[in-house]
Structures are given as C-alpha cells and as structure tokens.
Design a protein around this motif. Structure first.
Motif, PDB file in Angstrom:
ATOM      1  N   VAL A 209      19.244  21.794  22.697  1.00  0.00           N
ATOM      2  CA  VAL A 209      20.645  21.420  22.940  1.00  0.00           C
ATOM      3  C   VAL A 209      21.216  20.636  21.771  1.00  0.00           C
ATOM      4  O   VAL A 209      22.353  20.871  21.335  1.00  0.00           O
ATOM      5  N   LEU A 210      20.429  19.697  21.247  1.00  0.00           N
ATOM      6  CA  LEU A 210      20.888  18.899  20.112  1.00  0.00           C
ATOM      7  C   LEU A 210      21.189  19.790  18.911  1.00  0.00           C
ATOM      8  O   LEU A 210      22.231  19.640  18.251  1.00  0.00           O
ATOM      9  N   GLY A 211      20.295  20.728  18.625  1.00  0.00           N
ATOM     10  CA  GLY A 211      20.528  21.635  17.502  1.00  0.00           C
ATOM     11  C   GLY A 211      21.786  22.467  17.691  1.00  0.00           C
ATOM     12  O   GLY A 211      22.577  22.650  16.756  1.00  0.00           O
ATOM     13  N   LEU A 212      21.984  22.977  18.898  1.00  0.00           N
ATOM     14  CA  LEU A 212      23.161  23.796  19.170  1.00  0.00           C
ATOM     15  C   LEU A 212      24.443  22.981  19.037  1.00  0.00           C
ATOM     16  O   LEU A 212      25.426  23.428  18.417  1.00  0.00           O
ATOM     17  N   LEU A 213      24.453  21.768  19.591  1.00  0.00           N
ATOM     18  CA  LEU A 213      25.651  20.940  19.516  1.00  0.00           C
ATOM     19  C   LEU A 213      25.959  20.521  18.077  1.00  0.00           C
ATOM     20  O   LEU A 213      27.126  20.482  17.670  1.00  0.00           O
ATOM     21  N   ILE A 214      24.923  20.200  17.302  1.00  0.00           N
ATOM     22  CA  ILE A 214      25.153  19.833  15.906  1.00  0.00           C
ATOM     23  C   ILE A 214      25.734  21.020  15.144  1.00  0.00           C
ATOM     24  O   ILE A 214      26.662  20.874  14.342  1.00  0.00           O
ATOM     25  N   ALA A 215      25.208  22.211  15.405  1.00  0.00           N
ATOM     26  CA  ALA A 215      25.667  23.398  14.690  1.00  0.00           C
ATOM     27  C   ALA A 215      27.130  23.715  14.987  1.00  0.00           C
ATOM     28  O   ALA A 215      27.871  24.168  14.104  1.00  0.00           O
ATOM     29  N   VAL A 216      27.563  23.478  16.238  1.00  0.00           N
ATOM     30  CA  VAL A 216      28.938  23.845  16.593  1.00  0.00           C
ATOM     31  C   VAL A 216      29.917  22.680  16.449  1.00  0.00           C
ATOM     32  O   VAL A 216      31.120  22.908  16.278  1.00  0.00           O
ATOM     33  N   ALA A 217      29.432  21.444  16.534  1.00  0.00           N
ATOM     34  CA  ALA A 217      30.335  20.294  16.498  1.00  0.00           C
ATOM     35  C   ALA A 217      30.386  19.607  15.139  1.00  0.00           C
ATOM     36  O   ALA A 217      31.253  18.760  14.919  1.00  0.00           O
ATOM     37  N   GLN A 218      29.468  19.932  14.240  1.00  0.00           N
ATOM     38  CA  GLN A 218      29.451  19.320  12.907  1.00  0.00           C
ATOM     39  C   GLN A 218      29.557  20.424  11.857  1.00  0.00           C
ATOM     40  O   GLN A 218      28.541  20.899  11.336  1.00  0.00           O
ATOM     41  N   PRO A 219      30.774  20.871  11.534  1.00  0.00           N
ATOM     42  CA  PRO A 219      30.936  21.955  10.548  1.00  0.00           C
ATOM     43  C   PRO A 219      30.289  21.650   9.203  1.00  0.00           C
ATOM     44  O   PRO A 219      29.928  22.567   8.464  1.00  0.00           O
ATOM     45  N   VAL A 221      27.416  20.729   8.491  1.00  0.00           N
ATOM     46  CA  VAL A 221      26.027  21.170   8.342  1.00  0.00           C
ATOM     47  C   VAL A 221      25.952  22.594   7.812  1.00  0.00           C
ATOM     48  O   VAL A 221      24.869  23.043   7.412  1.00  0.00           O
ATOM     49  N   TRP A 222      27.072  23.322   7.796  1.00  0.00           N
ATOM     50  CA  TRP A 222      27.075  24.695   7.274  1.00  0.00           C
ATOM     51  C   TRP A 222      27.354  24.733   5.769  1.00  0.00           C
ATOM     52  O   TRP A 222      27.602  25.795   5.207  1.00  0.00           O
ATOM     53  N   GLU A 223      27.330  23.571   5.135  1.00  0.00           N
ATOM     54  CA  GLU A 223      27.471  23.519   3.682  1.00  0.00           C
ATOM     55  C   GLU A 223      26.227  22.852   3.100  1.00  0.00           C
ATOM     56  O   GLU A 223      26.119  21.621   3.097  1.00  0.00           O
ATOM     57  N   LEU A 227      21.535  25.756   5.749  1.00  0.00           N
ATOM     58  CA  LEU A 227      21.173  24.604   6.571  1.00  0.00           C
ATOM     59  C   LEU A 227      21.638  24.805   8.013  1.00  0.00           C
ATOM     60  O   LEU A 227      20.883  24.561   8.966  1.00  0.00           O
ATOM     61  N   GLY A 228      22.874  25.262   8.179  1.00  0.00           N
ATOM     62  CA  GLY A 228      23.361  25.544   9.525  1.00  0.00           C
ATOM     63  C   GLY A 228      22.541  26.626  10.201  1.00  0.00           C
ATOM     64  O   GLY A 228      22.213  26.526  11.391  1.00  0.00           O
ATOM     65  N   GLY A 229      22.180  27.666   9.437  1.00  0.00           N
ATOM     66  CA  GLY A 229      21.342  28.727   9.997  1.00  0.00           C
ATOM     67  C   GLY A 229      19.974  28.213  10.407  1.00  0.00           C
ATOM     68  O   GLY A 229      19.432  28.624  11.441  1.00  0.00           O
ATOM     69  N   ALA A 230      19.417  27.310   9.597  1.00  0.00           N
ATOM     70  CA  ALA A 230      18.102  26.747   9.922  1.00  0.00           C
ATOM     71  C   ALA A 230      18.162  25.917  11.200  1.00  0.00           C
ATOM     72  O   ALA A 230      17.255  25.977  12.044  1.00  0.00           O
ATOM     73  N   ILE A 231      19.251  25.146  11.369  1.00  0.00           N
ATOM     74  CA  ILE A 231      19.395  24.327  12.585  1.00  0.00           C
ATOM     75  C   ILE A 231      19.510  25.221  13.817  1.00  0.00           C
ATOM     76  O   ILE A 231      18.884  24.965  14.852  1.00  0.00           O
ATOM     77  N   LEU A 232      20.287  26.299  13.700  1.00  0.00           N
ATOM     78  CA  LEU A 232      20.397  27.231  14.819  1.00  0.00           C
ATOM     79  C   LEU A 232      19.057  27.899  15.111  1.00  0.00           C
ATOM     80  O   LEU A 232      18.692  28.121  16.274  1.00  0.00           O
TER      81      LEU A 232
END
Length: 460
Positions: A209-219, A221-223, A227-232
């Motif tokens: 859940v933490l990984g999913l929320l960080i990926a969608v709520a913290q744009p 992390v996709w820079e 990194l965003g892909g790794a978190i997902l």
C-alpha cells in the motif's frame, strides 16, 4: 446485536460515534490546506511539504488492517483508545515549533485516525439495533466528506489569522476531545476469543500500500522514470507475497476466502473505480476555482475562499448520508448506489458545459458532494452484506484502504491530465483541458455501476 443497552444509551453511543468520526475527519483534513504554509515556514520544497499529507494517508492505510484485526477480538475498546491517544500525541507534535522531521512524525501518528473509523462502525453494528446501526454507520462513512468542508475553510482561516502551528494546534485539541468522548462511551467488546495478529501479512500489505500511494501521490518519484517503476514493482511483489501468506496462515490479517469469494470483492472494486472518479472531479473543481482570472478562465479564489466553496459540498454530502438509509430501504442498496452515481455524472456534465459561471461550478461542487456522500453512506451496507459481525472491522478496514487509494489515484490522474494539456513552458492548461479531463470520470462511474449490478451470491 451482541450487547443489551437501553434506548437512551443507544442514542448516546450513536451520537458519540458520529462525533468521534467527524472530529477524526476534520483532523484528517488538516494536512491538505496547510501544505504550502508548511513549506514556507520550514523553508523546504513543496515536494517535501507534500509528505505531510502523503505520510498521513500512508500510515493510515498501513495500520488500518492491523487495527481492524485487533478490533475483531476482545480488545476493541483498548484499540480505539490507544489509537486515538497516539493521534492526540501526533497532534501535539505538529503544534510544536520544531523541524520537518518532528512534523512528519506527528502527521504519521495522526494517520492512525483513519484506521479508527472501521472500528467505530463495528461498535455501532454490534451494540445498536439494526435501523439505528445502519443510520449511524452511514453517517460515520460520510463523515470524511463533511470533514473536508469543515477542515479546509477552518484551517485556512486559522493559518491566515494565527499561523501554521495554531492551525495544527486545533487538530490536537480535536483529537484530545475525541479521545475523551471515546473513553466515556465506547463499550467493551463481547467477543472473547483473542485474535492473533499476522505480523508478516501486515508488513507485506503495508509495503504494498505504501509503495502504491507513494507512486500515485508523489509525482516526483517518477523523475527518473525507472525509480517510479521500481517502486510500483516492489509494491506489486509485496501484494503477491501477501496473497500467498494470507492463504497459508491459520489466522490471516484478511480472510481471503471472504474477500475473494463473496460480494466484498465486487463492492471494493466498485469503490475503487468510483473513488477515482469522485476525487478526479473534486481535484479538478478545487483547482479550477483557484486558477487566476488573468489566465483567461477561472475565478482566482484564495485558499480561504476556495475552502468556503466546499461548504455546500459537505452540507449536501451530509444530507445524502442521512437520507441514504431510507432510500435503500424503499428501493435497494444497488439502486441507491446507481442513483448517487447518476448525481456524480450530473456534476460532471454541469462542470463540463458551464465552467464559465461560478454559480454553475458551485452547483457542480454541490452535486458532487451529494453523490460522494451518498456513495460513502451506502458502501458499508454493500460491503457488509452477509459478512459475519466478527469480521466487520477487518472488512471495513480493507474498504477504507481501497477508498483512500482510489482518492489518491484520482487526485494524481487529475494532475497528470492537466499537466499533459499544458503547452510548453506554460503555467496553466487551456480551459478545455478541464472539461476534457472531467469526462474521464464517466467510464469510471459506469464501470462501478456495472460492477454493483452483477447479481450477488451469498457469502460462503
């Protein structure tokens, strides 16, 4: 009903549960209006201040299933009191003139309040007669909608008038009040069997859940994108491992047989789709009214004025929550869900066709509030159909996670759609981008109605 309490005590308990839930919703809404002020006062980037909201959502989602499982045994009252006590401690930490780290610890503790809501619903289901229990649970479920309209203007006013720490200090006082009310009114559980806590399952679910929320709520992390892909990827692996663990442990955090082989799965799927649609529209509307008029559209409302614009959203959400139980009795829960979904589509249409008028935008906000309040109110009835009372808090805790995740995804999707529509180095997207983005809510609402319309089977 597992407890024999008098009518007067039932009324007192029902009122107390509703007040605690409403106070908790206001506390939960403290973060969003104060993100910019936190960044300015602490001299940190806006992305860092955004964690004052993301961390609260994350800690609530991670701890909700554990609190729900604890609430399924004889220690429900103790669980409620300890959780609210930690929320109060968190409120105290946020009010101290300390560093960002202390503020984030406090906001993380305040996130535990999200896990108290399912416990309150379980208390109502176990200790109130059926009609009063249904009305109380509906009102508790819609408290988050009402809390938004109360928290945003109130916190904005306090922030402007007295400063950031005074605004956070109000959250501390509210949580202290909720704790005292719970201490005086919440009864002990009648369940005597101790429920073991699946710590491995809790850790895996928390990581997912933490990984999913960080990926969608913290744009941010996709820079870079990897990194965003790794978190997902980590989140997906955690969810997969959690499923394996839950199927093999003798005392799972979530009974997957109940979750997957029943109406619970469909209700949660509908909640996810509907939650994304509702918060997509909500994010678009709140951002639109604050867009400066010199951009060619928008109304340039200040943070305080934009918060005041949410008052009709919350007021009609509360009305919907009160009438939904009667509507579901005269029709059916599925029909009631469909009616409120139609109201949400109406809000989308009004906004898409008449965004030039502030009156029309406020009307769309009001319709959206009614629809959000109604769906929030009917969802516990849908998800609890056929569920044993002993599993109430656990099932509702998962539904709470699903709803929070849907809201986070909806907010992120709104920002993403507007970002894609912004040309070059421009600051604001064209006005047409808002109408086009709002239309994305339609297929999500239709999908949620279609899921709910599937014939239901008895829980095995």
């Amino acid at each position: 009903m597992t407890s024999s309490v008098g009518v007067t005590n039932e009324r007192t308990l029902s009122a107390a549960i509703i007040v605690i839930a409403l106070l908790g919703a206001v506390i939960g809404g403290v973060g969003a209006p104060l993100i910019t002020s936190a960044a300015l006062e602490l001299d940190v980037p806006l992305e860092a201040a955004q964690w004052t909201l993301t961390l609260t959502l994350s800690s609530g989602a991670v701890t909700a299933p554990v609190l729900g499982r604890l609430g399924a045994g004889p220690y429900r009252r103790q669980t409620v009191l300890i959780a609210l006590g930690l929320v109060t401690l968190g409120g105290l930490l946020t009010a101290l003139p300390a560093t960002l780290t202390v503020l984030l610890i406090g906001r993380g503790l305040q996130g535990l309040g999200l896990g108290v809501t399912p416990l309150l619903m379980a208390v109502a289901r176990d200790n109130l007669e059926s009609d009063r229990a249904e009305r109380t649970i509906s009102t508790v479920s819609v408290a988050s909608t009402v809390g938004i309209g109360v928290a945003y203007p109130l916190m904005g006013l306090l922030d402007e008038a007295a400063g950031l720490r005074i605004a956070y200090g109000l959250g501390f006082l509210l949580s202290l009040t909720a704790t005292l009310i719970a201490w005086r009114t919440v009864p002990a559980s009648d369940f005597r069997r101790c429920v073991p806590i699946d710590l491995t399952g809790a850790a895996l679910l928390g990581i997912g859940v933490l990984g999913l929320l960080i990926a969608v709520a913290q744009p941010a992390v996709w820079e870079p994108v990897w990194l965003g892909g790794a978190i997902l990827g980590i989140a997906a692996a955690a969810f997969a491992a959690w499923t394996v663990v839950e199927r093999r442990t003798p005392s799972p955090l979530v009974d997957l047989r109940l979750f997957l082989d029943s109406n619970v799965l469909r209700s949660n799927a509908a909640m996810l789709a509907s939650g994304i649609a509702m918060y997509l529209l909500f994010s678009l509307l709140t951002r639109y009214v604050q867009t400066p008029a010199d951009s060619g559209y928008g109304f340039g409302l200040s943070g305080l004025a934009a918060g005041a614009a949410l008052i009709p959203f919350s007021a009609l959400g509360f009305v919907a929550g009160r009438i939904t139980p009667r509507l579901s009795k005269s029709t059916s829960p599925r029909t009631t869900f469909t009616v409120h979904s139609v109201v949400i589509v109406s809000a989308m249409i009004v906004f898409a066709l008449a965004a030039e008028s502030l009156t029309a935008v406020l009307a769309a906000m009001s319709l959206l509030g009614f629809g959000v309040g109604g769906i929030s109110a009917i969802m516990p009835r849908l998800v609890l159909t056929g569920v044993p009372k002993s599993e109430t808090s656990s099932v509702l805790a998962i539904n709470q996670i699903v709803r929070s995740t849907g809201f986070s995804i909806g907010s992120a999707v709104a920002g993403l759609l507007l970002a894609f529509a912004t040309h070059g180095s421009g600051v604001f997207p064209p006005q047409s981008a808002y109408s086009a983005s709002a239309l994305w809510a339609l297929p999500l609402v239709v999908l949620s109605v279609a899921i709910i319309a599937i014939p239901r089977r008895p829980v095995r």
